[in-house]
Write an enzyme that holds these catalytic residues in place. Structure first.
Site, PDB file in Angstrom:
ATOM      1  CB  THR A 253      13.754  69.488 -39.210  1.00  0.00           C
ATOM      2  OG1 THR A 253      13.905  69.174 -37.825  1.00  0.00           O
ATOM      3  CG2 THR A 253      15.117  69.637 -39.866  1.00  0.00           C
TER       4      THR A 253
ATOM      5  CE  LYS B 251      16.733  68.548 -36.458  1.00  0.00           C
ATOM      6  NZ  LYS B 251      16.700  67.678 -35.301  1.00  0.00           N
TER       7      LYS B 251
HETATM    8  P1  NAP Z   1       5.302  62.853 -37.199  1.00  0.00           P
HETATM    9  O1  NAP Z   1       5.136  61.927 -36.057  1.00  0.00           O
HETATM   10  O2  NAP Z   1       5.237  62.292 -38.587  1.00  0.00           O
HETATM   11  O3  NAP Z   1       4.200  63.998 -37.058  1.00  0.00           O
HETATM   12  C1  NAP Z   1       4.026  65.014 -38.013  1.00  0.00           C
HETATM   13  C2  NAP Z   1       2.858  65.874 -37.572  1.00  0.00           C
HETATM   14  O4  NAP Z   1       2.663  66.921 -38.527  1.00  0.00           O
HETATM   15  C3  NAP Z   1       1.537  65.099 -37.523  1.00  0.00           C
HETATM   16  O5  NAP Z   1       0.800  65.590 -36.437  1.00  0.00           O
HETATM   17  C4  NAP Z   1       0.880  65.476 -38.856  1.00  0.00           C
HETATM   18  O6  NAP Z   1      -0.523  65.390 -38.816  1.00  0.00           O
HETATM   19  C5  NAP Z   1       1.313  66.929 -38.971  1.00  0.00           C
HETATM   20  N1  NAP Z   1       1.306  67.421 -40.358  1.00  0.00           N
HETATM   21  C6  NAP Z   1       2.188  67.114 -41.345  1.00  0.00           C
HETATM   22  N2  NAP Z   1       1.888  67.790 -42.469  1.00  0.00           N
HETATM   23  C7  NAP Z   1       0.806  68.546 -42.169  1.00  0.00           C
HETATM   24  C8  NAP Z   1       0.039  69.465 -42.916  1.00  0.00           C
HETATM   25  N3  NAP Z   1       0.329  69.760 -44.195  1.00  0.00           N
HETATM   26  N4  NAP Z   1      -1.034  70.037 -42.317  1.00  0.00           N
HETATM   27  C9  NAP Z   1      -1.339  69.757 -41.021  1.00  0.00           C
HETATM   28  N5  NAP Z   1      -0.639  68.902 -40.261  1.00  0.00           N
HETATM   29  C10 NAP Z   1       0.428  68.311 -40.827  1.00  0.00           C
HETATM   30  O7  NAP Z   1       6.678  63.655 -37.116  1.00  0.00           O
HETATM   31  P2  NAP Z   1       7.551  64.035 -35.826  1.00  0.00           P
HETATM   32  O8  NAP Z   1       8.531  62.967 -35.557  1.00  0.00           O
HETATM   33  O9  NAP Z   1       6.653  64.541 -34.753  1.00  0.00           O
HETATM   34  O10 NAP Z   1       8.400  65.248 -36.444  1.00  0.00           O
HETATM   35  C11 NAP Z   1       7.879  66.554 -36.596  1.00  0.00           C
HETATM   36  C12 NAP Z   1       9.021  67.467 -37.038  1.00  0.00           C
HETATM   37  O11 NAP Z   1      10.056  67.436 -36.053  1.00  0.00           O
HETATM   38  C13 NAP Z   1       9.686  67.049 -38.364  1.00  0.00           C
HETATM   39  O12 NAP Z   1      10.083  68.193 -39.063  1.00  0.00           O
HETATM   40  C14 NAP Z   1      10.892  66.245 -37.883  1.00  0.00           C
HETATM   41  O13 NAP Z   1      11.919  66.224 -38.852  1.00  0.00           O
HETATM   42  C15 NAP Z   1      11.283  67.025 -36.646  1.00  0.00           C
HETATM   43  N6  NAP Z   1      12.008  66.290 -35.614  1.00  0.00           N
HETATM   44  C16 NAP Z   1      11.661  65.020 -35.241  1.00  0.00           C
HETATM   45  C17 NAP Z   1      12.384  64.362 -34.251  1.00  0.00           C
HETATM   46  C18 NAP Z   1      12.057  62.969 -33.793  1.00  0.00           C
HETATM   47  O14 NAP Z   1      12.888  62.338 -33.120  1.00  0.00           O
HETATM   48  N7  NAP Z   1      10.896  62.417 -34.104  1.00  0.00           N
HETATM   49  C19 NAP Z   1      13.446  65.010 -33.625  1.00  0.00           C
HETATM   50  C20 NAP Z   1      13.760  66.304 -33.983  1.00  0.00           C
HETATM   51  C21 NAP Z   1      13.031  66.931 -34.971  1.00  0.00           C
HETATM   52  P3  NAP Z   1      -1.247  63.967 -39.119  1.00  0.00           P
HETATM   53  O15 NAP Z   1      -0.949  63.077 -37.929  1.00  0.00           O
HETATM   54  O16 NAP Z   1      -2.673  64.307 -39.193  1.00  0.00           O
HETATM   55  O17 NAP Z   1      -0.665  63.459 -40.397  1.00  0.00           O
END
Ligand code: NAP
Length: 298
Positions: free
Chosen positions: A100, A175
């Site tokens: 997002t 979104k």
């Molecule tokens: P998360 O658990 O914090 O995971 C983020 C992932 O992105 C991790 O694997 C992180 O790697 C990687 N990352 C972040 N910055 C990076 C960079 N500069 N270079 C390489 N890798 C990077 O987040 P999430 O909940 O999976 O969410 C991911 C996306 O989906 C976000 O945009 C969020 O807003 C969206 N989203 C989430 C949900 C939900 O319910 N969780 C629902 C809909 C949408 P590391 O682990 O190595 O830091």
């Protein structure tokens, strides 16, 4: 096993990315993954994923590349940076950003990738970590219609409701609408529980009645019980909702559009981050309301 399926690359194995990549593996896709934290990579390698050392290496081995990272700068880093997808992608590769961020990030990323003949879809998701684990996400897609149509099978491997929203950036626009509603519903769930319990009503009964009438919502059903159980572990991190609300308000400002509900949510989630609870789930906003009201939901 995956003879007729395109080779897929997956970048970002967080709460969402890991189960989404696992869904693709379960459906028979050959998946090459990259993540900074290696523990998550090992879990997917155990499910037969291949591991790459950079997004560039993912691109060298994939026909369709999905990224699921945090925010716009992270997307541009993994796609356009010196070790990014753009350095290794072939002409005709399709990149699908499922994280997002905002319509302007989608548009500028698509333009950069296009210079190398790489196609781009913005395809953020809704449905939480539960939807990611169960392969039932709602996916909202912006980009060229023809590229969307070619990508439907891979999107269907992760989601149940796939909606084409229009030109590049439209998926992110949709979104952000979703996040307006989600943030206000999260506040509403917490506020109703705090108000009702402070009037002496039982929290479980408040939820039972609210979810059986006009007030019902995904938030009440899924986050309400967690608030009552004082379970603040993340399905969706508060810090992520805060960054989404920032994108909502920045986009609305360009349109001269006041959004009082989202502005209040933004301030409350700012307080969540100030309380160092950004890595908790969004339901933790209940604790800020409790502090403001000097009473507890119990
Ligand atoms: P998360 O658990 O914090 O995971 C983020 C992932 O992105 C991790 O694997 C992180 O790697 C990687 N990352 C972040 N910055 C990076 C960079 N500069 N270079 C390489 N890798 C990077 O987040 P999430 O909940 O999976 O969410 C991911 C996306 O989906 C976000 O945009 C969020 O807003 C969206 N989203 C989430 C949900 C939900 O319910 N969780 C629902 C809909 C949408 P590391 O682990 O190595 O830091």
């Amino acid at each position: 096993m995956s003879r007729n399926l395109p080779k897929v690359g997956f970048i970002g194995l967080g709460l969402m990315g890991k189960p989404m990549a696992a869904s693709l593996l379960r459906k028979g896709y050959s998946v090459t993954v990259f993540n900074r934290s290696k523990k998550d990579v090992e879990e997917l390698v155990a499910l037969q994923a291949k591991s790459a050392d950079s997004p560039k290496e993912v691109a060298e081995n994939s026909e369709i590349i999905i990224d699921m990272v945090t925010d716009g700068p992270d997307v541009q880093d993994v796609l356009l940076g010196p070790q990014g997808v753009i350095q290794g992608a072939q002409n005709g590769t399709i990149v699908i950003d499922m994280s997002t961020n905002s319509p302007d990030v989608a548009i500028s990323t698509a333009l950069e990738l296009e210079k190398k003949g790489v196609e781009f879809l913005d395809a953020p998701v809704s449905g939480g970590d539960k939807g990611a684990r169960e392969g039932t996400l709602s996916i909202m897609v912006g980009g060229k219609k023809e590229i969307f149509e070619r990508s439907i099978p891979i999107l269907e491997a992760m989601g149940k409701t796939i909606t084409y929203m229009g030109k590049t950036g439209s998926g992110q626009a949709m979104k952000l609408c979703n996040q307006v509603a989600v943030s206000i519903h999260t506040m509403a769930t917490s506020e109703a529980l705090l108000f009702g319990t402070s009037l002496g009503l039982k929290a479980e009964e408040i939820l039972k009645v609210l979810t059986s009438g006009a007030a019902n919502s995904w938030n009440l059903q899924n986050l309400g019980p967690k608030i009552i159980a004082r379970d603040f572990e993340p399905g969706f991190k508060a810090a992520h909702l805060y960054k989404d609300l920032k994108a909502v308000l920045r986009t609305a400002e360009k349109e001269n559009l006041p959004l009082p509900g989202s502005t209040t949510a933004y301030e409350l989630f700012g307080a969540v981050l100030a309380a160092k609870d950004g890595e908790k789930g969004t339901q933790v906003v209940a604790r800020i309301l409790e502090k403001l009201g000097e009473r507890k939901i119990s």
